[in-house]
Design a protein around this motif. Structure first.
Motif, short mmCIF file in Angstrom:
data_model
loop_
_atom_site.label_atom_id
_atom_site.label_comp_id
_atom_site.label_asym_id
_atom_site.label_seq_id
_atom_site.Cartn_x
_atom_site.Cartn_y
_atom_site.Cartn_z
N LEU A 1 0.83 -1.20 0.00
CA LEU A 1 0.00 0.00 0.00
C LEU A 1 0.87 1.26 0.00
N GLY A 2 1.91 1.24 0.81
CA GLY A 2 2.81 2.38 0.87
C GLY A 2 3.50 2.64 -0.45
N ALA A 3 3.77 1.59 -1.22
CA ALA A 3 4.43 1.76 -2.52
C ALA A 3 3.52 2.42 -3.53
N PHE A 4 2.21 2.29 -3.35
CA PHE A 4 1.28 2.89 -4.31
C PHE A 4 0.95 4.35 -3.99
N VAL A 5 1.18 4.77 -2.76
CA VAL A 5 0.88 6.15 -2.40
C VAL A 5 1.64 7.17 -3.25
N PRO A 6 2.94 6.97 -3.53
CA PRO A 6 3.66 7.99 -4.29
C PRO A 6 3.62 7.81 -5.81
N LEU A 7 2.80 6.89 -6.36
CA LEU A 7 2.91 6.57 -7.78
C LEU A 7 2.67 7.77 -8.69
N ALA A 8 1.75 8.65 -8.33
CA ALA A 8 1.51 9.83 -9.17
C ALA A 8 2.77 10.67 -9.28
N SER A 9 3.40 10.88 -8.13
CA SER A 9 4.61 11.69 -8.10
C SER A 9 5.76 11.01 -8.84
N PHE A 10 5.94 9.70 -8.60
CA PHE A 10 7.07 9.01 -9.19
C PHE A 10 6.89 8.81 -10.68
N ALA A 11 5.65 8.61 -11.14
CA ALA A 11 5.41 8.54 -12.58
C ALA A 11 5.75 9.86 -13.25
N LEU A 12 5.37 10.96 -12.61
CA LEU A 12 5.67 12.29 -13.16
C LEU A 12 7.17 12.57 -13.14
N PHE A 13 7.88 11.97 -12.20
CA PHE A 13 9.29 12.26 -11.96
C PHE A 13 10.12 12.19 -13.24
N HIS A 14 10.04 11.07 -13.95
CA HIS A 14 10.85 10.91 -15.15
C HIS A 14 10.17 11.42 -16.41
N LEU A 15 8.89 11.77 -16.30
CA LEU A 15 8.20 12.33 -17.45
C LEU A 15 8.51 13.81 -17.63
#
Length: 445
Positions: A261-275
């Motif tokens: 669950l904790g790994a999914f909390v930052p997915l929006a931010s981390f997906a945007l990170f390299h984009l």
């Protein structure tokens, strides 16, 4: 009986460091400086590789590919290897830390990280040693990932434990400043050589200089972090069970659901990170006539905006709570993702559109990324916080960011830039869903 750990059995290195740190009271500002230096050095290494993957590696290591696009995709596949290796590195180095001490663990990890990055700067290309160059590059990239897993030092958790309760949001964002600082340094170095050298000179030797810098930067970061890790107060907190490493197998046996669950909390931010960092450089290089060096200076300005937004996220979180701040930022990223489905109109060949996309993306990245550090590790309890925060972060990077440049480029090249927005939207949906499932206030790192 506690494991023969770390904690109590300091290595010679830690004991020597403690001689100059004994009775030194660690205050939050000093911890903050060590955290930022450490994170900036790690991000510098990773961004140097990422920018190299977009600008250099397709031509130096993958000239045999059938097209420039295919070469770039091969390069981004290599880029993803470190994120797959990172959780393995965490498991290995946690055990090293338990057996031989945190100082040994951190020293080995940072030397491995700096060594792996620096050796890439000396690596001959495909035209010199053939396919062996690709295999060695992949091995060194895996080394970076293993090392970053081992470089988790617990300083962010120590910072949270020493922070005033009413300013937890502010102190939570401080470690995240390492990302824009590391990117600014890496992008400025690459931009300088791209702008001032011919393409032949840059591909022959200019690209190697940022890799050479990595080892020196990591040595400086190592001593800055060891000075804090070796303090009596840090050891005392660890002995109290607040920062004690536990085996990954034990963590997953008790808290696998919470880690996921904790790994999914930052997915929006981390997906945007390299984009907004790595992917746009590849698109500019392949499909536009804009200078990559000039575009990276636009990104440099965007990283400054990102740093400011990270700081703002701390102030906002202290006013409205971390969970609400993360929900709002994920919603804004979702709206940005929907707007990005119009990317062919605003990103394509329009320099103004490209600048707007990058600047807006960096601002949203700062607002979201500033509060993602250990957002749900409070669910793990004190005993599992240290290892849980490390593994949760590893999995979030793997799910959200590791394959982002590869997926975004392959989809956008085949179906158009609108796919980038859809990919980012999926990350925002995952973050919002995870936050709706987890209704804790996320007060601790």
């Amino acid at each position: 009986m506690p494991p023969a750990t770390s904690a109590s059995s300091s290595s010679a290195l830690e004991r020597d460091a403690r001689l100059v740190s004994t009775d030194h009271k660690v205050n939050p500002n000093e911890i903050a400086a060590g955290v930022v230096i450490g994170r900036a050095s790690e991000y510098f290494d990773f961004f140097v590789f990422g920018i190299g993957a977009a600008l250099v590696f397709p031509k130096v290591f993958f000239p045999f590919a059938s097209s420039p696009l295919t070469a770039m995709l091969y390069s981004f596949a290599t880029f993803a290897l470190a994120f797959a290796a990172r959780p393995i590195g965490t498991a290995i180095f946690m055990e090293i830390g338990r057996r031989h001490g945190r100082g040994v663990k951190l020293t080995i990890a940072l030397f491995l990280l700096g060594f792996s990055t620096a050796v890439i700067g000396f690596l001959p290309g495909y035209n010199q040693i053939g396919i062996s160059a690709v295999y060695i590059l992949a091995a060194l990239r895996i080394g970076q990932g293993l090392a970053l897993g081992g470089a988790w030092d617990g300083l962010a958790s120590l910072l949270a434990l020493n922070a005033p309760r009413e300013r937890r949001g502010w102190y939570a964002m401080i470690p995240q400043l390492g990302a824009p600082f590391g990117f600014m340094l890496a992008s400025a170095l690459f931009s300088f050589f791209v702008v001032n050298l011919s393409e032949e000179e840059f591909l022959a030797w200019g690209w190697r200089f940022p890799f050479y810098c990595a080892f020196t930067i990591n040595v400086v970061a190592l001593f800055a972090r060891l000075r804090l890790v070796a303090t009596d107060e840090f050891v005392r907190l660890m002995e109290q069970g607040k920062l004690e490493p536990v085996p990954v197998s034990e963590l997953l046996r008790h808290h696998a659901k919470d880690v996921l669950l904790g790994a999914f909390v930052p997915l929006a931010s981390f997906a945007l990170f390299h984009l907004v960092t790595i992917f746009p450089i590849s698109w500019i290089t392949l499909f536009t006539s804009r200078s990559a060096g000039e575009f990276m200076m636009v990104q440099f300005s965007g990283a400054i905006v990102c740093a400011g937004a990270i700081a703002a996220s701390g102030l906002i979180a202290d006013q409205i709570g971390r969970r609400k701040a993360l929900l709002i930022s994920a919603g804004l990223i979702g709206l940005f993702a929907l707007a990005s489905t119009l990317a062919p109109l605003i990103f394509g060949e329009s320099a103004i559109g490209q600048t707007m996309y990058v600047t807006t993306g960096f601002a949203l990245l700062g607002l979201s990324y500033g509060q993602t550090a250990g957002a749900v590790t409070s669910r793990l309890g004190a005993r599992y916080r240290y290892t849980g925060a490390a593994l949760t972060s590893d999995l979030a990077w793997l799910f959200g960011a590791g394959f982002a440049p590869l997926v975004a480029l392959s989809l956008s090249a085949e179906y158009g830039l609108a796919c980038v927005g859809l990919y980012l939207l999926s990350g925002a949906v995952c973050t919002i869903a995870a936050l709706l499932i987890d209704r804790s206030e996320m007060r601790q790192m």
